[in-house]
Design a protein around this motif. Structure first.
Motif, PDB file in Angstrom:
ATOM      1  N   ARG A 104     -11.651  -5.605 -11.006  1.00 56.68           N
ATOM      2  CA  ARG A 104     -12.124  -4.398 -10.303  1.00 56.68           C
ATOM      3  C   ARG A 104     -13.647  -4.287 -10.382  1.00 56.68           C
ATOM      4  NH1 ARG A 104      -8.762  -1.367  -6.969  1.00 56.68           N
ATOM      5  NH2 ARG A 104      -9.926   0.506  -7.525  1.00 56.68           N
ATOM      6  N   LEU A 141      -0.369   4.779  -0.696  1.00 55.88           N
ATOM      7  CA  LEU A 141      -1.350   5.371   0.215  1.00 55.88           C
ATOM      8  C   LEU A 141      -0.725   5.832   1.529  1.00 55.88           C
ATOM      9  CD1 LEU A 141      -4.240   2.753  -0.285  1.00 55.88           C
ATOM     10  CD2 LEU A 141      -3.981   4.980  -1.406  1.00 55.88           C
ATOM     11  N   PHE A 174      -6.012   7.602   6.525  1.00 54.02           N
ATOM     12  CA  PHE A 174      -6.521   6.295   6.940  1.00 54.02           C
ATOM     13  C   PHE A 174      -5.457   5.201   6.914  1.00 54.02           C
ATOM     14  CE2 PHE A 174      -7.467   6.743   2.366  1.00 54.02           C
ATOM     15  CZ  PHE A 174      -6.877   5.599   1.848  1.00 54.02           C
ATOM     16  N   TYR A 200       0.819  -1.220   0.000  1.00 53.98           N
ATOM     17  CA  TYR A 200       0.000   0.000   0.000  1.00 53.98           C
ATOM     18  C   TYR A 200       0.850   1.266   0.000  1.00 53.98           C
ATOM     19  CZ  TYR A 200      -4.513  -2.424   0.787  1.00 53.98           C
ATOM     20  OH  TYR A 200      -5.662  -3.190   0.663  1.00 53.98           O
ATOM     21  N   GLY A 225     -13.860   0.792   5.360  1.00 49.03           N
ATOM     22  CA  GLY A 225     -12.710   0.267   6.103  1.00 49.03           C
ATOM     23  C   GLY A 225     -12.799  -1.220   6.394  1.00 49.03           C
ATOM     24  N   ARG A 239     -18.242  -6.416  -3.055  1.00 45.33           N
ATOM     25  CA  ARG A 239     -18.350  -5.474  -1.938  1.00 45.33           C
ATOM     26  C   ARG A 239     -19.805  -5.114  -1.648  1.00 45.33           C
ATOM     27  NH1 ARG A 239     -13.086  -2.063  -3.969  1.00 45.33           N
ATOM     28  NH2 ARG A 239     -11.513  -3.062  -2.667  1.00 45.33           N
ATOM     29  N   THR A 257     -14.762   1.047  -4.163  1.00 41.67           N
ATOM     30  CA  THR A 257     -14.019   0.930  -2.903  1.00 41.67           C
ATOM     31  C   THR A 257     -14.940   1.048  -1.693  1.00 41.67           C
ATOM     32  OG1 THR A 257     -12.094   1.909  -3.998  1.00 41.67           O
ATOM     33  CG2 THR A 257     -12.110   1.931  -1.576  1.00 41.67           C
ATOM     34  N   TYR A 283      -5.993  -2.950  10.211  1.00 40.96           N
ATOM     35  CA  TYR A 283      -7.060  -3.811   9.671  1.00 40.96           C
ATOM     36  C   TYR A 283      -6.463  -4.987   8.904  1.00 40.96           C
ATOM     37  CZ  TYR A 283     -10.483  -4.746   5.798  1.00 40.96           C
ATOM     38  OH  TYR A 283     -11.297  -5.295   4.837  1.00 40.96           O
ATOM     39  N   LEU A 297      -5.687   1.334   8.100  1.00 44.31           N
ATOM     40  CA  LEU A 297      -5.662   0.329   7.040  1.00 44.31           C
ATOM     41  C   LEU A 297      -4.662  -0.777   7.364  1.00 44.31           C
ATOM     42  CD1 LEU A 297      -6.365  -0.716   4.158  1.00 44.31           C
ATOM     43  CD2 LEU A 297      -4.693   0.927   3.268  1.00 44.31           C
ATOM     44  N   HIS A 343      -9.465  -7.059  -2.032  1.00 45.14           N
ATOM     45  CA  HIS A 343      -8.583  -6.169  -2.788  1.00 45.14           C
ATOM     46  C   HIS A 343      -8.435  -6.697  -4.209  1.00 45.14           C
ATOM     47  CE1 HIS A 343      -4.944  -3.985  -4.037  1.00 45.14           C
ATOM     48  NE2 HIS A 343      -4.543  -5.139  -4.523  1.00 45.14           N
TER      49      HIS A 343
END
Ligand code: UDP
Ligand code: MG
Length: 152
Positions: free
Chosen positions: A89, A56, A61, A53, A114, A106, A95, A68, A65, A119
């Motif tokens: 995707r 990011l 966050f 990541y 969150g 999702r 997201t 988590y 992240l 992914h």
């Protein structure tokens, strides 16, 4: 690499593993026609997640992240097939599960950004980087007779 050999890195996040969604999520990609090239339950280190990541790292966050993503094992896998990155995707959904289209993973299994269950690589370049990061050289290609039925 031919178009039918495009790869994407998909990962069921700790909430998805704990909720028993690994089989369901892998199954969706299998049924769509993608070949599973690698599949492993991994307890990711902070270093691995920071690298995964890294784009990011400046986001507010980011600490949440990382916590988590280290809260339990993840199920990391690689799919191969035509349009693997883009379709991956689309199958995941937006997201934020509040915005994910019905029928996406999702939308079907998550409510909060969150804790969004899975992914998927966001570009062919990211996919190559992520597949190498998580699986290194431990990927061996194989042929499937069924590809003659899936592809025109
Ligand atoms: N995330 C979050 N809050 C945000 C944005 C992202 O908790 O405001 C988390 C979320 O789990 C997301 C991950 O950070 O899946 C990576 O963010 P990215 O923008 O790369 O989204 P993705 O590619 O996973 O859809
Ligand atoms: Mg991303």
């Amino acid at each position: 690499m031919s178009a039918n050999q495009e790869r994407s890195f998909i990962m069921v996040k700790p909430d998805g593993v704990e909720r028993g969604l690994v089989g369901e999520i892998v199954s969706r990609f299998e049924k769509r026609g993608f070949k599973i090239l690698a599949l492993q339950l991994i307890h990711p280190s902070a270093e691995l997640l920071q690298e995964h990541y890294k784009d990011l790292a400046d986001k507010p966050f980011f600490p949440k992240l990382l916590a988590y993503m280290q809260s339990g094992p993840v199920a990391a896998f690689v799919i191969q097939g035509k349009g693997a990155v883009k379709i991956g995707r689309v199958m995941l959904g937006a997201t934020n599960p509040q915005d994910s289209a019905p029928g996406t993973i999702r939308a079907d299994f998550a409510l909060d950004i969150g804790k969004n269950v899975c992914h998927g690589s966001d570009s062919v370049e990211s996919a190559e980087r992520e597949v190498a990061l998580w699986f290194g050289d431990n990927i061996k290609s194989y042929s499937r007779a069924v590809d003659n039925v899936i592809y025109e």
